[in-house]
Design an enzyme around this catalytic site. Structure first.
Site, mmCIF file in Angstrom:
data_model
loop_
_atom_site.group_PDB
_atom_site.id
_atom_site.type_symbol
_atom_site.label_atom_id
_atom_site.label_comp_id
_atom_site.label_asym_id
_atom_site.label_seq_id
_atom_site.Cartn_x
_atom_site.Cartn_y
_atom_site.Cartn_z
ATOM 1 C CG ASP A 1 -29.037 48.400 40.516
ATOM 2 O OD1 ASP A 1 -28.165 47.568 40.838
ATOM 3 O OD2 ASP A 1 -28.854 49.629 40.559
ATOM 4 C CD GLU B 1 -25.547 44.979 40.957
ATOM 5 O OE1 GLU B 1 -24.904 45.352 41.966
ATOM 6 O OE2 GLU B 1 -25.840 45.721 39.999
ATOM 7 C CG ASP C 1 -29.973 53.525 41.342
ATOM 8 O OD1 ASP C 1 -29.137 52.910 42.012
ATOM 9 O OD2 ASP C 1 -30.099 54.765 41.352
#
Length: 190
Positions: free
Chosen positions: A14, A75, A148
């Site tokens: 992330d 991501e 996160d």
């Protein structure tokens, strides 16, 4: 044993400049998953951008060295209202993809909507719902934090399940979460 029957180790990332979530999971062909590692690579907001990106790269390399993932899921940056935030996220994402390329590890990107749909069955799920499902899937005693880190685990699970998802099973055999993920993926390609 064929490659279809082996456990897949996925590193989910992330991306972020201040906190870059990293999560490693082992996923079996039956979609069961085990937590291998979860953490956050941090860089100081006061440091120069090149130093921050080097810190993130070093942290990702350390996770790769320790856990030897088969694939990396990052991501996908698509849009945000805060231009400063999206730039930092895009830079960290680029670093993650660069490190994957340096190491010869296949990499893929997934949108937040794809990840939420894969994990919860609902592409607009909130952070808490994602954390709860990640904890349930990985049989954790508590929710993974910070967000996160939970998002990194969700990315890894999404990627592993995607490989065993829509293309590998007829539509009638998909779970509701897999169907929602497939729908989210179709929408993101438009």
């Amino acid at each position: 044993m064929t490659s279809l029957r082996r456990v897949q180790r996925v590193l989910g990332i992330d991306p972020g400049l201040t906190r870059c979530g990293v999560g490693v999971v082992d996923v079996a062909p039956d979609r069961s998953a085990v937590l291998v590692h979860v953490g956050v690579v941090r860089s100081s907001p006061d440091a120069a951008i090149e130093t921050r990106l080097a810190t993130i790269a070093a942290g990702i390399r350390a996770v790769i060295d320790e856990h030897d993932p088969h694939v990396i899921a990052v991501e996908r940056v698509f849009s945000q209202h805060n231009r400063h935030s999206v730039m930092g996220t895009a830079q960290a994402s680029g670093v993650a993809l660069l490190v994957a390329g340096e190491r010869g590890i296949p990499a893929a990107t997934h949108t937040p909507t794809e990840v939420k749909a894969a994990i919860t069955g609902y592409g607009a799920a909130d952070k808490r719902q994602v954390q709860q499902m990640v904890a349930r899937v990985l049989r954790l005693d508590s929710l993974p934090t910070p967000a996160d880190a939970a998002d990194a685990l969700a990315l890894a699970l999404c990627h592993a399940w995607r490989g065993a998802g829509p293309s590998a099973a007829p539509t009638g055999a998909l779970t509701p979460a897999q169907r929602a993920w497939a729908d989210a993926e179709r929408v993101s390609r438009r």
